[in-house]
Each structure stands twice: as C-alpha cells, then as structure tokens.
Design an enzyme around this catalytic site. Structure first.
Site, mmCIF file in Angstrom:
data_model
loop_
_atom_site.group_PDB
_atom_site.id
_atom_site.type_symbol
_atom_site.label_atom_id
_atom_site.label_comp_id
_atom_site.label_asym_id
_atom_site.label_seq_id
_atom_site.Cartn_x
_atom_site.Cartn_y
_atom_site.Cartn_z
ATOM 1 N N LYS A 191 0.850 -1.193 0.000
ATOM 2 C CA LYS A 191 0.000 0.000 0.000
ATOM 3 C C LYS A 191 0.886 1.242 0.000
ATOM 4 O O LYS A 191 1.563 1.528 0.983
ATOM 5 C CB LYS A 191 -0.885 0.040 1.248
ATOM 6 C CG LYS A 191 -1.899 1.171 1.169
ATOM 7 C CD LYS A 191 -2.439 1.582 2.525
ATOM 8 C CE LYS A 191 -1.632 2.657 3.188
ATOM 9 N NZ LYS A 191 -1.567 3.948 2.468
ATOM 10 N N GLU A 265 10.254 0.850 10.117
ATOM 11 C CA GLU A 265 11.230 1.934 9.933
ATOM 12 C C GLU A 265 10.470 3.221 10.201
ATOM 13 O O GLU A 265 9.679 3.661 9.368
ATOM 14 C CB GLU A 265 11.755 1.943 8.489
ATOM 15 C CG GLU A 265 12.481 0.695 8.084
ATOM 16 C CD GLU A 265 13.867 0.598 8.654
ATOM 17 O OE1 GLU A 265 14.331 1.574 9.289
ATOM 18 O OE2 GLU A 265 14.489 -0.457 8.490
ATOM 19 N N CYS A 299 13.972 11.058 7.176
ATOM 20 C CA CYS A 299 14.044 10.535 8.548
ATOM 21 C C CYS A 299 15.453 10.587 9.117
ATOM 22 O O CYS A 299 15.624 10.575 10.332
ATOM 23 C CB CYS A 299 13.475 9.130 8.603
ATOM 24 S SG CYS A 299 14.019 8.156 7.217
ATOM 25 N N GLU A 397 10.093 15.297 15.887
ATOM 26 C CA GLU A 397 10.463 15.254 14.478
ATOM 27 C C GLU A 397 9.662 16.305 13.714
ATOM 28 O O GLU A 397 8.451 16.175 13.566
ATOM 29 C CB GLU A 397 10.154 13.856 13.935
ATOM 30 C CG GLU A 397 10.641 13.646 12.536
ATOM 31 C CD GLU A 397 10.270 12.262 11.995
ATOM 32 O OE1 GLU A 397 9.155 11.788 12.249
ATOM 33 O OE2 GLU A 397 11.113 11.672 11.304
#
Ligand code: NAD
Length: 495
Positions: A191, A265, A299, A397
């Site tokens: 997906k 991840e 990331c 983040e």
C-alpha cells in the site's frame, strides 16, 4: 529574502499520458476497485489535483492477498539465480525509464529533480544489490553438532508480506521493500501512501510483464483501512511499514493479534554533535545538504545540532551562510532548485506550527523561520538558534527544512543530550580526535552513526533504528535475513 522559484514557461513536468493507470494492481493486472471512493493526488507546488486513484477497501486487500498467497509457492521454488535474473530485469526496466519516473515523482511530491533522479538511481541499485546478494547467502556450516546428527540450516521465505510505504520517498521506499522481499522468495501486497501513489503504480505497470501474476500487488488507499487490513490479515506472514511512530504502533498492535512478524522503519531526529576540534567548514557544508535534502522531509536529516559552546558562534555563522544560499523552488523551475515544498497542506501546517511555537518560546530564527509565498507549500530553509535543552523543536520530528542549534560544554553531556530523544535512527559526530570519533560513536544510541559525514547511504550497509525509530533493517544482507526464516533440519545418521 528567499522566494520560491517558479517554472518560467508553462511546460509541465508530466502530461496525462505519463500517468499510470488509476487502479489497484492485483494478480498481474490493473483492476477496478470494490468501492467507489477516490483519493485526490495533489501537486504540492501548484495545489492542483493531478490524478485520482481509488480508495481501497478490505475486500480489495483480501483479493490481493489471495493472489499473493496463490503465487507464493511457485515464486519460492525458483532458485536464487532465476529470482536474481528477474530483479536485474526490473533494475534495467527502471533504469530505462529513469527520467519519466523522476519527473512523475517530482510532479507528485514537489521534489527537486536532482532528488528524484537520485531516488531512481538508488532504487535501481537496490534491485541490483539484492539480485547479487541472494546468490551469495551464508549461514552456519552444515555438520554434526550433536553426535551422529547432521544439522542443515535452510533459509526459507516467510510467505506473503504486507508493505506500507510513506510519501517522502515513494518509489525508493517501495524499492527498499520490494527488492529484498522478492529476492528472498516472498510475494507481497503493497500500500503506497495515499498522497503519493503514482510512481509505485508506474513501477507496477513497468514491471508487470517481468513477474508472474500475484507476486507483486499494489492496493491504494488510506492507512486505517488498507494498512490496517494488511496488519490484521491472517494470510499475511509479516507486515513491514515505513512511516510515523503512530502508524508503526497501530500496525504492531494489530499484528500482535495474529502474531505476525513486524518490520518498522519509523521517525528520526538525528543529532549532529560538533566538537571544538571539528572541521567546522566541512560540517557546515555537509549540513547544507544533509539538513535540507528532500526539503528536510527525511528521517535521517541532520536536523539537531549540538555544538560545543566554544565554537558555537563561529559554527552558526558558517551554517547560516551556507543555508542562505539554498535555492528553493518548483522542480520545473530548473536544475538549480535544491529545496521544494512540503508534500501536503497538512504537513505544511504541521511544520509551520512547530516554527510558530518555537519562536513564541523565544527561540530565534537566524535565517528563515516561516512560510514562503504561495501557491504551494513552501517553507524557507531555517536555522533555529538559542534552543534550550528539552525544547519541543529539538525533541520532536519536524520533518521539514529546519535545523535547531543547541550548545554543550562537556563530552558526557553531549552524549547524554544527543541520546535524550525518543528516536534512535541516525546521528553524526564531528571531530578530528581519533579517540573521540570512536568513543562517542559507540555511545550514541542510533542505528547509524556517521563520523565527519551525514546522510551517506549504500545498498551494502544496513539502515534502521533503535527505540522509537522501530526495528528491522532495510538494505544490505540484513534485510534479506529479515524477510526470511531459518529452519534447522537434523538428520540422524548413526546406526
Ligand atoms: P505516516 O505514518 O502518516 O504514513 C505512512 C504510511 O502508513 C502511509 O502509507 C499511511 O497511509 C500508512 N498508515 C497510516 N496509519 C496507518 C494505520 N493505522 N495502519 C496502517 N498503515 C497506516 O507517515 P508519513 O507521514 O507518510 O511519512 C513520514 C514518516 O515516515 C516520518 O515519521 C518519517 O520519519 C518516517 N520515515 C522513516 C523512514 C526510515 O527509514 N526510518 C524513511 C522514510 C520515512
């Protein structure tokens, strides 16, 4: 004052004919959806809808899983050489189509073309690496470890893997999953992010004739529907997700019911620890790239500087000098563009929200600090200074073109504070001191630590995190391990 460069002429990056079929790819063909929901795909530079894809349902997932399950035995039986040849053919196909793929990726994400081209190049290399690696796997030598009993270790595919990918590197993150999953002999249902499905669908279209039907399936749709069904499905043996911590948590929770394996991840908040003996010019130049590559939607981005107080002023001056030279704009505005927009309005609001709150707390923007004129979700490359320990901007983040700068006094303090984030994906240490370059790297709680560098990756070396950044490894032979299982077969040969 920074402005976003616009395309001088009206030549679009893509035309209608460059778009993939707006459908799910199941059992070797693009097919209609079970529901009538659609998802708008938006160009973040113009805020215009460039395509519409079906919003998948649980039934669409079930059909794709059935196809993947039916194909798994035949694919698993292929010897490594045969699977390797298919992976090389996929790599060739991607390489032949690298420019249209890069343009499609840029049209959907707003990435500068240099970034999209790099993504496609790395995707090609991922397939080539996995094609080679699967032919040279190693394990414990067969032998008698118990008297009169011969032990043989087999490495088997897991079966059907469910994959969920993010919007920041749509094609590349798909390649990081698809290549080792297929190399290890599994089939999959993937997906893509509902925001960026186009290059994944294009990939399926390009490689459809290279793979047996059912080996690769793509179902479009939203995370809580399609992603959740993948995590829950009893015929899926592992769920692999690259995305945010919240999505990772949701998937792991659901997967716990069927005890399927989980590969995550997740986010990052990479500290960049700069000691007084570092080459400050090299560090500032490296951060110009590593902090702002993919517009900071990365990331592993070098987003959190911890610099020794004795060199902080000089370093900030150099860093700000570098960041001010970054060229922001639409990908169609030319080869010089280095920073694009945020991928969506929602993400733009998130990043500008962090910037507004930081500045309200008294944190100063030495350059940048807010949005650029629209249309498009552009934010000025930003360096936030005078950031106190524990500030939100330095712990969470942001995932945008923002670097925060904090100062430290002692080496132990630098290590403690660098580790004091919920994430553990990557970090860098800047020093010319040999003892420190190892000692500090060893104490940093991150899956990748660079010394005098940042954000350099290679297909041969693993990528993945600790703590809130998840578990499991992409790239390298460790990914092949993750997508396979060991079986011990023991033969009694005594009389
Ligand atoms: P996201 O978590 O919002 O979405 C990622 C994917 O998960 C999408 O396909 C989404 O539809 C799906 N999803 C959302 N909720 C779900 C649910 N409940 N169940 C199953 N699937 C669900 O993340 P994003 O905003 O697309 O991507 C940005 C995040 O990804 C950042 O946190 C970034 O750090 C992370 N990321 C990590 C790596 C890495 O290698 N560690 C690489 C790229 C991005």
């Amino acid at each position: 004052m920074t402005t976003a460069r616009r395309a001088a002429d009206a030549t679009p990056l893509i035309t209608e004919t460059d778009l993939p079929p707006a459908a799910h790819f199941v059992d070797g063909a693009f097919a209609g959806a079970s529901g009538d929901g659609v998802i708008d795909v938006v160009d973040p530079c113009t805020e215009k809808v460039i395509a519409r894809v079906p919003a998948g349902t649980s039934q669409d997932v079930d059909r794709a899983v059935a196809a993947a399950a039916a194909a798994k035995e035949q694919w698993a039986r292929r010897v490594p050489r045969e699977r390797s040849e298919v992976l090389h053919a996929i790599a060739d196909r991607l390489a032949e189509n690298s420019e249209p793929l890069a343009r499609l990726e840029s049209a959907n994400t707003g990435k500068p073309l240099a970034v999209s081209r790099d993504d496609v190049g790395q995707a090609v290399d991922t397939f080539r690496f996995m094609a080679g690696a699967v032919r040279a796997t190693t394990s414990l030598a067969a032998g008698d470890y118990a008297e009169d009993h011969l032990s043989v270790i087999l490495r088997e595919p897991l079966g059907v893997i469910g994959v969920v990918t993010p919007w920041n590197y749509p094609l590349l993150m798909a390649a990081w999953k698809i290549a080792p999953i297929l190399a290890a002999g599994n089939t999959l249902v993937l997906k893509p992010s509902e925001q960026t499905p186009l290059t994944t669908l294009k990939f399926a279209e390009l490689v459809a004739d290279l793979l047996p039907a059912g080996v690769l399936n793509v179902v479009n749709g939203y995370g809580p529907v399609v992603g959740a069904r993948l995590a829950e499905h009893p015929d899926i043996d592992m769920i692999a997700l690259t995305g945010s911590v919240n999505s990772g948590r949701a998937v792991a929770r659901t997967a716990a019911e069927s005890l399927k394996r989980v590969h995550l991840e997740l986010g990052g908040k990479a500290p960049v620890v700069v000691f007084p003996d570092a080459d400050l010019t090299a560090a500032a130049q490296a951060l110009r790239v590593a902090g702002f590559w993919n517009s900071g939607q990365e990331c592993g981005a070098a987003c959190r500087v911890l610099v020794h107080e004795s060199v902080a002023e000089q370093f900030v001056e150099q860093l700000v000098g570098e960041v001010k030279t970054l060229v922001v704009g639409e990908p169609a505005a030319g080869e010089k563009v280095e920073v694009g927009p945020m991928v969506s309005k929602a993400h733009f609001d998130r990043v500008t929200g962090y910037l507004e709150r930081a500045q309200k707390e008294g944190i100063r923007a030495a350059t940048g600090g807010g949005a650029l004129d629209g249309p498009g979700y552009f934010i000025a490359p930003t360096v936030l200074v005078d950031v106190p320990e524990g500030a939100e901007a330095a712990r969470q983040e942001i995932f945008g073109p923002v670097i925060t700068v904090e100062t430290f006094t002692e080496e132990d303090e630098a290590v403690r504070r660098a580790n004091d984030v919920p994430f553990g994906l990557s970090a860098s240490v800047w020093t010319e001191n040999a003892r420190r370059s190892h000692a500090v790297a060893a104490r940093l709680d991150f899956g990748t630590v660079w010394v005098n560098s940042h954000l350099v990756l290679a297909s041969e070396v693993p990528w993945g995190g600790f703590k809130g950044s998840g578990y499991g490894r992409d790239l390298s032979i460790y990914a092949l391990d993750d997508y396979s299982r060991t079986k011990h077969v023991m033969h009694h040969h005594g009389r």
